[in-house]
Every structure is written in C-alpha cells, then in structure tokens.
Scaffold this motif. Structure first.
Motif, PDB file in Angstrom:
ATOM      1  N   PHE A  69       0.841  -1.187   0.000  1.00 22.35           N
ATOM      2  CA  PHE A  69       0.000   0.000   0.000  1.00 22.35           C
ATOM      3  C   PHE A  69       0.876   1.236   0.000  1.00 22.35           C
ATOM      4  O   PHE A  69       1.974   1.239   0.542  1.00 22.35           O
ATOM      5  CB  PHE A  69      -0.877   0.038   1.255  1.00 22.35           C
ATOM      6  N   SER A  70       0.356   2.299  -0.570  1.00 21.79           N
ATOM      7  CA  SER A  70       0.967   3.624  -0.476  1.00 21.79           C
ATOM      8  C   SER A  70      -0.099   4.527   0.109  1.00 21.79           C
ATOM      9  O   SER A  70      -1.122   4.782  -0.538  1.00 21.79           O
ATOM     10  CB  SER A  70       1.407   4.109  -1.859  1.00 21.79           C
ATOM     11  N   PHE A  71       0.114   4.996   1.325  1.00 21.62           N
ATOM     12  CA  PHE A  71      -0.924   5.728   2.042  1.00 21.62           C
ATOM     13  C   PHE A  71      -0.838   7.234   1.965  1.00 21.62           C
ATOM     14  O   PHE A  71      -1.748   7.924   2.364  1.00 21.62           O
ATOM     15  CB  PHE A  71      -0.915   5.315   3.520  1.00 21.62           C
ATOM     16  N   PHE A  72       0.271   7.766   1.502  1.00 23.98           N
ATOM     17  CA  PHE A  72       0.437   9.214   1.520  1.00 23.98           C
ATOM     18  C   PHE A  72       0.733   9.762   0.140  1.00 23.98           C
ATOM     19  O   PHE A  72       1.314   9.090  -0.704  1.00 23.98           O
ATOM     20  CB  PHE A  72       1.567   9.597   2.486  1.00 23.98           C
ATOM     21  N   PHE A  73       0.337  10.995  -0.074  1.00 28.82           N
ATOM     22  CA  PHE A  73       0.585  11.680  -1.334  1.00 28.82           C
ATOM     23  C   PHE A  73       2.091  11.900  -1.502  1.00 28.82           C
ATOM     24  O   PHE A  73       2.767  12.357  -0.598  1.00 28.82           O
ATOM     25  CB  PHE A  73      -0.135  13.039  -1.351  1.00 28.82           C
ATOM     26  N   THR A  74       2.598  11.544  -2.675  1.00 26.80           N
ATOM     27  CA  THR A  74       3.992  11.744  -2.998  1.00 26.80           C
ATOM     28  C   THR A  74       4.067  12.615  -4.245  1.00 26.80           C
ATOM     29  O   THR A  74       3.645  12.178  -5.318  1.00 26.80           O
ATOM     30  CB  THR A  74       4.709  10.402  -3.255  1.00 26.80           C
ATOM     31  N   PRO A  75       4.592  13.845  -4.140  1.00 31.52           N
ATOM     32  CA  PRO A  75       4.680  14.695  -5.324  1.00 31.52           C
ATOM     33  C   PRO A  75       5.736  14.163  -6.294  1.00 31.52           C
ATOM     34  O   PRO A  75       6.730  13.594  -5.879  1.00 31.52           O
ATOM     35  CB  PRO A  75       5.060  16.052  -4.758  1.00 31.52           C
ATOM     36  N   HIS A  76       5.507  14.375  -7.573  1.00 33.94           N
ATOM     37  CA  HIS A  76       6.450  13.910  -8.602  1.00 33.94           C
ATOM     38  C   HIS A  76       7.222  15.058  -9.169  1.00 33.94           C
ATOM     39  O   HIS A  76       6.878  16.127  -9.325  1.00 33.94           O
ATOM     40  CB  HIS A  76       5.704  13.197  -9.740  1.00 33.94           C
TER      41      HIS A  76
END
Length: 76
Positions: A69-76
C-alpha cells in the motif's frame, strides 16, 4: 480518515508484510488500540483489496500475494 488512523494502517501493512502481527490481541497491543479495532483495521485493508489471511500455526496475519500500500501523497 485521520492521519493517526492512516499511520496505524501503514504500520499494520508493514507488520502483515513481515508476518509479525501476532494474534489479534498482540496486534492490538502493538498498534495501541483495542482488539476489536485491530480486527476492523484488518478488514479495512481487506476492503481495499488486500489479500490477507491468518495463520493459526504461526499466529500472524500475512499477505497471500505480493504487493503493498501507499498511504500518503507523494509529489512527482
């Protein structure tokens, strides 16, 4: 969903991936929540598509397929 809940779900995901949740009671102690809440968190991950099973022999939850799972927003 609160940040606190998200952090608990992230920790649960990590424990399941490492097969170190222990029994539902032990899991609740690791997450510092009630046993009922721990079971609900497992069901939350299942409802999000996680293939989670429980081993009575090993006393732990585990994933039956690879993934994460990826639970947090990650900016690109």
């Amino acid at each position: 969903m609160s940040t606190k809940t998200m952090l608990k779900l992230k920790k649960l995901d990590q424990l399941i991936a490492r097969k170190t949740t222990g029994t539902p009671l032990e899991l609740s102690q690791k997450l510092k929540i009630s046993e009922r809440c721990a079971r609900q968190y497992v069901e939350t991950l299942r409802s999000l598509g996680a293939p989670i099973a429980y081993s009575r022999r090993d006393n732990t939850y585990f994933y039956t397929a690879n993934g994460s799972f990826s639970f947090f927003f990650t900016p690109h």
